[in-house]
Write an enzyme that holds these catalytic residues in place. Structure first.
Site, PDB file in Angstrom:
ATOM      1  N   HIS A  53       4.040 -18.191  35.731  1.00  0.00           N
ATOM      2  CA  HIS A  53       3.863 -16.757  35.904  1.00  0.00           C
ATOM      3  C   HIS A  53       4.164 -16.018  37.288  1.00  0.00           C
ATOM      4  O   HIS A  53       4.510 -17.046  38.147  1.00  0.00           O
ATOM      5  CB  HIS A  53       2.422 -16.224  35.704  1.00  0.00           C
ATOM      6  CG  HIS A  53       1.978 -16.660  34.126  1.00  0.00           C
ATOM      7  ND1 HIS A  53       0.613 -16.577  33.716  1.00  0.00           N
ATOM      8  CD2 HIS A  53       2.827 -16.961  33.089  1.00  0.00           C
ATOM      9  CE1 HIS A  53       0.822 -16.885  32.501  1.00  0.00           C
ATOM     10  NE2 HIS A  53       2.008 -17.150  32.038  1.00  0.00           N
ATOM     11  N   GLU A  55       2.262 -15.112  39.756  1.00  0.00           N
ATOM     12  CA  GLU A  55       1.592 -15.468  40.807  1.00  0.00           C
ATOM     13  C   GLU A  55       1.933 -16.921  41.218  1.00  0.00           C
ATOM     14  O   GLU A  55       2.052 -17.096  42.357  1.00  0.00           O
ATOM     15  CB  GLU A  55       0.199 -15.567  40.382  1.00  0.00           C
ATOM     16  CG  GLU A  55      -0.726 -14.177  39.843  1.00  0.00           C
ATOM     17  CD  GLU A  55      -0.127 -13.867  38.507  1.00  0.00           C
ATOM     18  OE1 GLU A  55       0.695 -14.099  37.792  1.00  0.00           O
ATOM     19  OE2 GLU A  55      -1.333 -13.332  37.615  1.00  0.00           O
ATOM     20  N   CYS A  78      -4.208 -14.279  34.535  1.00  0.00           N
ATOM     21  CA  CYS A  78      -4.799 -14.759  33.379  1.00  0.00           C
ATOM     22  C   CYS A  78      -5.723 -15.811  33.578  1.00  0.00           C
ATOM     23  O   CYS A  78      -5.744 -16.366  34.900  1.00  0.00           O
ATOM     24  CB  CYS A  78      -3.461 -15.585  32.548  1.00  0.00           C
ATOM     25  SG  CYS A  78      -2.842 -16.889  33.603  1.00  0.00           S
ATOM     26  N   THR A 164      23.980  13.903  13.236  1.00  0.00           N
ATOM     27  CA  THR A 164      24.278  12.370  13.519  1.00  0.00           C
ATOM     28  C   THR A 164      25.420  11.613  12.862  1.00  0.00           C
ATOM     29  O   THR A 164      25.891  10.598  13.443  1.00  0.00           O
ATOM     30  CB  THR A 164      23.056  11.578  13.149  1.00  0.00           C
ATOM     31  OG1 THR A 164      22.845  11.592  11.642  1.00  0.00           O
ATOM     32  CG2 THR A 164      21.730  12.018  13.779  1.00  0.00           C
ATOM     33  N   ALA A 165      25.989  12.295  11.818  1.00  0.00           N
ATOM     34  CA  ALA A 165      27.063  11.635  11.313  1.00  0.00           C
ATOM     35  C   ALA A 165      27.758  12.792  10.189  1.00  0.00           C
ATOM     36  O   ALA A 165      26.987  13.685   9.793  1.00  0.00           O
ATOM     37  CB  ALA A 165      26.478  10.406  10.092  1.00  0.00           C
ATOM     38  N   TRP A 173      32.733   7.577  17.065  1.00  0.00           N
ATOM     39  CA  TRP A 173      31.741   7.516  17.663  1.00  0.00           C
ATOM     40  C   TRP A 173      31.457   8.981  18.217  1.00  0.00           C
ATOM     41  O   TRP A 173      32.495   9.884  18.433  1.00  0.00           O
ATOM     42  CB  TRP A 173      31.944   6.824  19.169  1.00  0.00           C
ATOM     43  CG  TRP A 173      32.304   5.264  18.659  1.00  0.00           C
ATOM     44  CD1 TRP A 173      33.595   4.640  18.653  1.00  0.00           C
ATOM     45  CD2 TRP A 173      31.613   4.228  18.346  1.00  0.00           C
ATOM     46  NE1 TRP A 173      33.448   3.368  18.566  1.00  0.00           N
ATOM     47  CE2 TRP A 173      31.983   2.977  18.186  1.00  0.00           C
ATOM     48  CE3 TRP A 173      30.138   4.393  18.268  1.00  0.00           C
ATOM     49  CZ2 TRP A 173      31.480   1.732  18.207  1.00  0.00           C
ATOM     50  CZ3 TRP A 173      29.411   3.089  17.936  1.00  0.00           C
ATOM     51  CH2 TRP A 173      30.117   2.079  18.060  1.00  0.00           C
ATOM     52  N   ARG A 187      18.494  -2.084  23.315  1.00  0.00           N
ATOM     53  CA  ARG A 187      18.627  -3.263  22.705  1.00  0.00           C
ATOM     54  C   ARG A 187      17.905  -4.568  23.245  1.00  0.00           C
ATOM     55  O   ARG A 187      17.026  -5.202  22.872  1.00  0.00           O
ATOM     56  CB  ARG A 187      19.682  -3.506  21.770  1.00  0.00           C
ATOM     57  CG  ARG A 187      20.008  -2.678  20.788  1.00  0.00           C
ATOM     58  CD  ARG A 187      21.489  -3.163  19.931  1.00  0.00           C
ATOM     59  NE  ARG A 187      21.807  -1.939  19.117  1.00  0.00           N
ATOM     60  CZ  ARG A 187      23.063  -1.864  18.687  1.00  0.00           C
ATOM     61  NH1 ARG A 187      24.155  -2.978  18.893  1.00  0.00           N
ATOM     62  NH2 ARG A 187      23.472  -1.027  17.644  1.00  0.00           N
ATOM     63  N   ASP A 203      27.330   2.104   8.447  1.00  0.00           N
ATOM     64  CA  ASP A 203      27.842   1.567   9.817  1.00  0.00           C
ATOM     65  C   ASP A 203      28.461   0.167   9.867  1.00  0.00           C
ATOM     66  O   ASP A 203      29.176  -0.042  10.670  1.00  0.00           O
ATOM     67  CB  ASP A 203      26.765   1.920  11.117  1.00  0.00           C
ATOM     68  CG  ASP A 203      26.531   3.381  11.020  1.00  0.00           C
ATOM     69  OD1 ASP A 203      27.319   4.282  10.462  1.00  0.00           O
ATOM     70  OD2 ASP A 203      25.478   3.726  11.580  1.00  0.00           O
ATOM     71  N   LEU A 311      14.556   7.251   7.028  1.00  0.00           N
ATOM     72  CA  LEU A 311      13.794   6.397   7.481  1.00  0.00           C
ATOM     73  C   LEU A 311      13.235   6.776   9.107  1.00  0.00           C
ATOM     74  O   LEU A 311      12.102   6.777   9.049  1.00  0.00           O
ATOM     75  CB  LEU A 311      14.171   4.697   7.851  1.00  0.00           C
ATOM     76  CG  LEU A 311      13.283   4.023   8.475  1.00  0.00           C
ATOM     77  CD1 LEU A 311      12.266   3.630   7.733  1.00  0.00           C
ATOM     78  CD2 LEU A 311      14.075   2.545   8.586  1.00  0.00           C
TER      79      LEU A 311
END
Ligand SMILES: [Zn+2]
Length: 378
Positions: A53, A55, A78, A164-165, A173, A187, A203, A311
């Protein structure tokens, strides 16, 4: 020259913690600075789960100078005997006199124990310096500990007219290379990338981190830690040839009961892990159950939602989107192109979904808007 203030030392500890942004998962990002007589004598950050860790690194660097020093730590040390021993004990044994913390441990089962151990040993403890900044560094870890679900960040790329599409699903793109590099960073800091089966079909995205595109020093370590890919697929329509099934890392396909064993077996043979979850009232994968599973079983801190209107709309409707990163390209796709969110039943102004905008900035030729669901103003 004036001595650095306590806030400046904590800012340094936060800066160190940020070095673990892409690597500490599922642990939180933590930094520590040891100061004695107005001078820095040790510093460190947590790099990777299973390794020391923050510390411990700072104490190693300080050696005997830790005696009588003040420790600035971005998170409560901890108190449990983990793989690296309790940091509260290490600070006490090293003779640290005072500990300044940005925040307490968010895990309700251990919160306050590290602080209590320090105080019992006669160490002075202060809590709350730059707390807001410290919380912002670990939104996923905090969410998992306190809400039993990941922090969900929705990323979308859209035209200036909010599309978006194309109607066919064609979308590559819309945004430029700088925006796409930002998406790679999102990501890389996430434990999981969440998407719908239609997005995978349209895609055929690999949903992986291409560390070489990040321009970071630690590209190899980042490439080794691919986020878990999660495909929401109620009808089990994922093609066996989907590119994401051939990539390093795992692909979890979340579905509901009642599919024939043969289709399941074919997907499993192609590399998918099938997760059967309860259905919601519409017969689709219960998204609340999915997020709970990801937090409890997969230790997912931050989940990046990269998906289409259906979604995205369902997640927003269920109150499961914590933050949005909308990349806006200076282009128009027209009224037949696909919208950001399908929000069925939304017909009156009183039903509109207001957002609080947290940040807007230029990313190459595009714009990035960071927002979160807000409340209707009077
Ligand atoms: Zn520790």
């Amino acid at each position: 020259m004036a001595k650095p203030t306590a806030a400046a030392w904590m800012a340094r500890a936060l800066q160190l913690a940020r070095r673990g942004l892409y690597t500490t998962d599922p642990n939180p990002r933590v930094g520590c600075v040891l100061v004695k007589g107005g001078r820095l004598v040790g510093e460190g950050w947590h790099e990777r789960a299973g390794e020391p860790h923050a510390e411990v690194h700072a104490l190693d660097m300080a050696g005997d100078s830790a005696r009588g020093a003040t420790a600035y730590v971005t998170l409560e040390p901890c108190s449990h005997q983990g793989r690296t021993g309790p940091c509260a004990v290490a600070l006490i044994d090293a003779g640290v006199k005072r500990v300044v913390l940005a925040m307490g441990d968010p895990n309700p089962e251990v919160a306050g124990r590290g602080i209590a151990m320090l105080r019992e040993a006669g160490v002075e403890v202060e809590v709350g310096l730059l707390e807001e900044e410290a919380r912002a560094l670990n939104p996923g870890f905090l969410s998992r500990m306190t809400r039993n679900r990941p922090f969900v960040r929705l990323k979308m790329a859209m035209s200036l007219d909010g599309r978006t599409a194309m109607e066919s699903g064609e979308s590559q793109w819309i945004t430029g290379p700088h925006a796409r590099t930002e998406v790679q960073r999102l990501r890389a800091r996430s434990s999981a990338v969440l998407t719908g089966v239609d997005s995978v079909i349209f895609d055929n995205s690999r949903l992986t981190v291409r560390a070489s595109q990040l321009g970071l020093d630690d590209a190899d370590a980042i490439a080794r830690r691919q986020p878990l890919r999660v495909v929401v697929d109620t009808q089990l329509r994922l093609p066996q040839a989907a590119a994401c099934l051939r990539e390093p890392g795992r692909t979890l396909v979340a579905t509901v009961m009642g599919h024939d064993a043969e289709r399941r077996a074919r997907l499993e043979a192609a590399g998918a892990e099938i997760l059967v979850l309860p259905a919601d009232q519409n017969g689709r994968v219960d998204l609340v159950a999915l997020l709970r599973y990801l937090a409890e079983q997969e230790l997912v801190n931050e989940a990046l939602l990269e998906t289409g209107a259906t979604l995205a709309g369902a997640m927003l409707d269920a109150g499961l989107v914590d933050e949005m990163q909308l990349f806006v390209a200076p282009t128009l796709l027209g009224g037949e192109a696909r919208p950001l969110f399908a929000l069925p039943g939304l017909t009156r102004m009183a039903q509109q979904r207001p957002l609080d905008i947290l940040d807007i900035r230029a990313i190459g030729r595009d714009w990035r808007i960071t927002a979160r669901p807000g409340r209707l103003q009077d």
